[in-house]
Design a protein around this motif. Structure first.
Motif, PDB file in Angstrom:
ATOM      1  N   LYS A   1      56.668  47.541  82.135  1.00 20.97           N
ATOM      2  CA  LYS A   1      55.884  47.957  80.968  1.00 20.97           C
ATOM      3  C   LYS A   1      55.008  49.153  81.332  1.00 20.97           C
ATOM      4  CE  LYS A   1      55.528  43.325  78.892  1.00 20.97           C
ATOM      5  NZ  LYS A   1      54.613  42.218  78.531  1.00 20.97           N
ATOM      6  N   TRP A   2      54.380  49.086  82.503  1.00 24.06           N
ATOM      7  CA  TRP A   2      53.492  50.161  82.941  1.00 24.06           C
ATOM      8  C   TRP A   2      54.272  51.456  83.124  1.00 24.06           C
ATOM      9  CZ3 TRP A   2      53.113  53.035  87.563  1.00 24.06           C
ATOM     10  CH2 TRP A   2      51.929  53.779  87.698  1.00 24.06           C
ATOM     11  N   MET A   3      55.421  51.396  83.775  1.00 20.10           N
ATOM     12  CA  MET A   3      56.208  52.609  83.997  1.00 20.10           C
ATOM     13  C   MET A   3      56.708  53.201  82.687  1.00 20.10           C
ATOM     14  SD  MET A   3      58.302  52.071  87.576  1.00 20.10           S
ATOM     15  CE  MET A   3      59.328  50.724  86.992  1.00 20.10           C
ATOM     16  N   ALA A   4      57.171  52.343  81.786  1.00 26.50           N
ATOM     17  CA  ALA A   4      57.649  52.835  80.500  1.00 26.50           C
ATOM     18  C   ALA A   4      56.540  53.545  79.730  1.00 26.50           C
ATOM     19  CB  ALA A   4      58.219  51.684  79.676  1.00 26.50           C
ATOM     20  N   GLU A   5      55.322  52.997  79.821  1.00 21.77           N
ATOM     21  CA  GLU A   5      54.182  53.592  79.111  1.00 21.77           C
ATOM     22  C   GLU A   5      53.776  54.915  79.753  1.00 21.77           C
ATOM     23  OE1 GLU A   5      49.534  52.522  77.959  1.00 21.77           O
ATOM     24  OE2 GLU A   5      50.859  50.973  78.765  1.00 21.77           O
ATOM     25  N   ILE A   6      53.673  54.951  81.083  1.00 22.37           N
ATOM     26  CA  ILE A   6      53.245  56.175  81.771  1.00 22.37           C
ATOM     27  C   ILE A   6      54.209  57.323  81.500  1.00 22.37           C
ATOM     28  CG2 ILE A   6      52.999  57.242  84.071  1.00 22.37           C
ATOM     29  CD1 ILE A   6      50.605  55.551  83.293  1.00 22.37           C
ATOM     30  N   GLY A   7      55.512  57.022  81.517  1.00 24.84           N
ATOM     31  CA  GLY A   7      56.509  58.078  81.363  1.00 24.84           C
ATOM     32  C   GLY A   7      57.091  58.202  79.974  1.00 24.84           C
ATOM     33  N   SER A   8      56.587  57.432  79.016  1.00 24.00           N
ATOM     34  CA  SER A   8      57.176  57.398  77.663  1.00 24.00           C
ATOM     35  C   SER A   8      58.693  57.240  77.753  1.00 24.00           C
ATOM     36  CB  SER A   8      56.820  58.672  76.883  1.00 24.00           C
ATOM     37  OG  SER A   8      55.429  58.810  76.743  1.00 24.00           O
ATOM     38  N   ILE A   9      59.125  56.305  78.603  1.00 21.87           N
ATOM     39  CA  ILE A   9      60.551  56.110  78.872  1.00 21.87           C
ATOM     40  C   ILE A   9      61.155  55.241  77.782  1.00 21.87           C
ATOM     41  CG2 ILE A   9      62.240  55.315  80.564  1.00 21.87           C
ATOM     42  CD1 ILE A   9      60.115  55.640  82.711  1.00 21.87           C
ATOM     43  N   SER A  10      62.305  55.644  77.288  1.00 17.43           N
ATOM     44  CA  SER A  10      62.971  54.898  76.234  1.00 17.43           C
ATOM     45  C   SER A  10      63.530  53.584  76.774  1.00 17.43           C
ATOM     46  CB  SER A  10      64.117  55.723  75.638  1.00 17.43           C
ATOM     47  OG  SER A  10      65.178  55.853  76.573  1.00 17.43           O
ATOM     48  N   GLU A  11      63.765  52.656  75.868  1.00 12.40           N
ATOM     49  CA  GLU A  11      64.343  51.374  76.248  1.00 12.40           C
ATOM     50  C   GLU A  11      65.708  51.559  76.904  1.00 12.40           C
ATOM     51  OE1 GLU A  11      63.840  47.590  73.790  1.00 12.40           O
ATOM     52  OE2 GLU A  11      65.877  48.232  73.258  1.00 12.40           O
ATOM     53  N   ALA A  12      66.529  52.436  76.335  1.00 16.72           N
ATOM     54  CA  ALA A  12      67.869  52.672  76.895  1.00 16.72           C
ATOM     55  C   ALA A  12      67.790  53.215  78.314  1.00 16.72           C
ATOM     56  CB  ALA A  12      68.651  53.630  75.998  1.00 16.72           C
ATOM     57  N   GLU A  13      66.844  54.115  78.564  1.00 14.53           N
ATOM     58  CA  GLU A  13      66.690  54.685  79.901  1.00 14.53           C
ATOM     59  C   GLU A  13      66.209  53.631  80.890  1.00 14.53           C
ATOM     60  OE1 GLU A  13      66.771  57.705  82.848  1.00 14.53           O
ATOM     61  OE2 GLU A  13      67.644  57.590  80.837  1.00 14.53           O
ATOM     62  N   MET A  14      65.296  52.776  80.472  1.00 12.14           N
ATOM     63  CA  MET A  14      64.839  51.695  81.339  1.00 12.14           C
ATOM     64  C   MET A  14      65.995  50.777  81.718  1.00 12.14           C
ATOM     65  SD  MET A  14      61.541  51.975  81.985  1.00 12.14           S
ATOM     66  CE  MET A  14      61.108  50.331  82.542  1.00 12.14           C
ATOM     67  N   LEU A  15      66.819  50.437  80.747  1.00 12.84           N
ATOM     68  CA  LEU A  15      67.906  49.483  80.970  1.00 12.84           C
ATOM     69  C   LEU A  15      69.003  50.031  81.869  1.00 12.84           C
ATOM     70  CD1 LEU A  15      68.121  48.040  77.359  1.00 12.84           C
ATOM     71  CD2 LEU A  15      67.606  46.715  79.417  1.00 12.84           C
ATOM     72  N   LYS A  16      69.146  51.349  81.953  1.00 10.16           N
ATOM     73  CA  LYS A  16      70.181  51.904  82.836  1.00 10.16           C
ATOM     74  C   LYS A  16      69.615  52.478  84.131  1.00 10.16           C
ATOM     75  CE  LYS A  16      70.766  56.689  81.196  1.00 10.16           C
ATOM     76  NZ  LYS A  16      71.727  57.663  80.692  1.00 10.16           N
ATOM     77  N   THR A  17      68.313  52.257  84.364  1.00  6.29           N
ATOM     78  CA  THR A  17      67.685  52.737  85.594  1.00  6.29           C
ATOM     79  C   THR A  17      67.164  51.598  86.454  1.00  6.29           C
ATOM     80  OG1 THR A  17      66.991  54.759  84.451  1.00  6.29           O
ATOM     81  CG2 THR A  17      65.910  54.259  86.546  1.00  6.29           C
ATOM     82  N   PHE A  18      66.521  50.606  85.825  1.00  4.76           N
ATOM     83  CA  PHE A  18      65.849  49.528  86.559  1.00  4.76           C
ATOM     84  C   PHE A  18      66.458  48.169  86.233  1.00  4.76           C
ATOM     85  CE2 PHE A  18      62.457  52.763  85.835  1.00  4.76           C
ATOM     86  CZ  PHE A  18      62.265  53.128  87.168  1.00  4.76           C
ATOM     87  N   ASN A  19      66.121  47.169  87.072  1.00  5.21           N
ATOM     88  CA  ASN A  19      66.610  45.810  86.786  1.00  5.21           C
ATOM     89  C   ASN A  19      65.846  45.157  85.633  1.00  5.21           C
ATOM     90  OD1 ASN A  19      64.351  44.011  87.834  1.00  5.21           O
ATOM     91  ND2 ASN A  19      64.848  45.054  89.753  1.00  5.21           N
TER      92      ASN A  19
END
Length: 348
Positions: A283-301
């Protein structure tokens, strides 16, 4: 042999053989604790010997895996907290082996540095031994390379190599079919993938490694160095119990890229993102980088480090078995007739 006034030694060139020998002696007790049936000869020889029949195999197929820790090492080097990266190294290899249906048998490491610091190296290799103990795998050899001029002061690199075995015909994946249930096993954080992006996000946040972690107790560097979880023992227990058709280790590529690797080309999976809570680090990384859900799902576990694909009629008792073994288990979806991964619910 006659000595000349200007003679130099290997140590003068930056390589201390005595330090290397001292390291071997220091780590022998840790390596000994990893002994298991099949080990014939370990540290000190030109090669390590392992007896497959002594390990209990009749008609074995060997499976090999190699990996590293990636740029997570940069955080360990910068903070001096090197005790857990050895566990990461083992986990990245043995968690892959078990996905083939193999039991990890032995492990070898490669540790390279510009100048050998015995205490630092011992802490790293003792971590490797803990990872081997935790996965029932023997540490039977390795290489310590001191290479002046190749690494800047304090830097080092790690690689690992593991060999496992299974009886012929026991390989995974097999018999995957639509309707099979996906059981996700919780991760212990980011594990050992995506750390180039992690480090970028920490830089963007303006925080130092010694800052209070925003989502957990301890410093930011300390929490981000939480070792990769070892799934070998509970996963093998489930496989041997029956009903497991495939396992997917969720590493680089995240859920989106790794689960399809164990599914037939004509099949896919549906994953319910509401079936588990996204851990705070993500959650913290997604917020800091404004990372999309799709990008999170194909980058991290994203909180799921291993997925078991299991028969629908055996999913409940396998879930109970894994829970009793200490895993946090999420029934997170099912195998479908259509290729590709589809998501329902919302993670962010």
């Amino acid at each position: 042999m006659t000595n000349t006034k200007n003679s130099i030694t290997y140590a003068d060139a930056g390589v201390d053989i005595d330090a290397g020998n001292a390291l071997v002696e220091r780590i022998k007790p840790a390596a000994k604790r990893t002994n298991r049936p099949g080990v014939m000869a370990g540290l000190g020889g030109f090669g390590a010997l392992f007896d497959l029949k002594g390990a209990g195999y009749d008609d074995p197929i060997l499976v090999a895996a190699t990996d590293g820790v990636g740029t997570k090492l940069r955080i360990a080097i910068d903070t001096g907290n090197v005790d857990g990266v050895g566990v990461d190294l083992v986990a990245m290899c043995v968690n892959d082996l078990v996905c083939q249906g193999a039991e990890p048998l032995f492990f070898l490491d490669y540790f390279a540095t510009g100048k050998l610091e015995t205490e630092q190296a011992a802490r790293i290799i003792e971590g490797i031994a803990r990872g081997c103990e935790g996965s029932g795998c023997a540490l039977i050899g390795g290489e310590t390379a001191e290479m002046p001029g190749m690494y800047t002061e304090g830097d080092f690199d790690l690689a690992g190599f593991s060999v496992g075995a299974m009886e012929r015909g026991a390989d995974l994946p097999r018999d995957v079919k639509p309707g099979d249930v996906l059981l996700g096993l919780a991760s212990d954080g980011v594990h050992s993938n995506g750390y180039s992006l992690v480090r970028k996000l920490v830089q963007m946040s303006g925080l130092g490694w010694d800052a209070q972690c925003p989502w957990s107790d301890g410093s930011l560097g300390e929490v981000l160095l939480t070792p990769t979880r070892l799934y070998v023992k509970p996963a093998l227990t489930a496989v041997r119990a029956g009903g497991v058709h495939a396992l997917a280790h969720i590493t680089g590529g995240g859920l989106t890229e790794n689960l399809p690797r164990v599914l037939p080309e004509t099949m896919g999976a549906q994953i319910d993102l509401d079936s588990w809570d996204l851990p705070g680090v993500f959650k913290w990384m997604a917020e800091i980088g404004s990372i999309s859900e799709a990008e999170m799902l194909k980058t991290f576990n994203c909180g799921v480090g291993m997925i078991l694909v299991v028969a629908q009629d055996q999913a409940e008792w396998l879930q109970n078995m894994l829970t009793e073994a200490g895993e946090v288990v999420y029934p997170m979806g099912k195998v479908t007739h259509e290729a590709g991964i589809t998501y329902t619910g919302q993670m962010l």
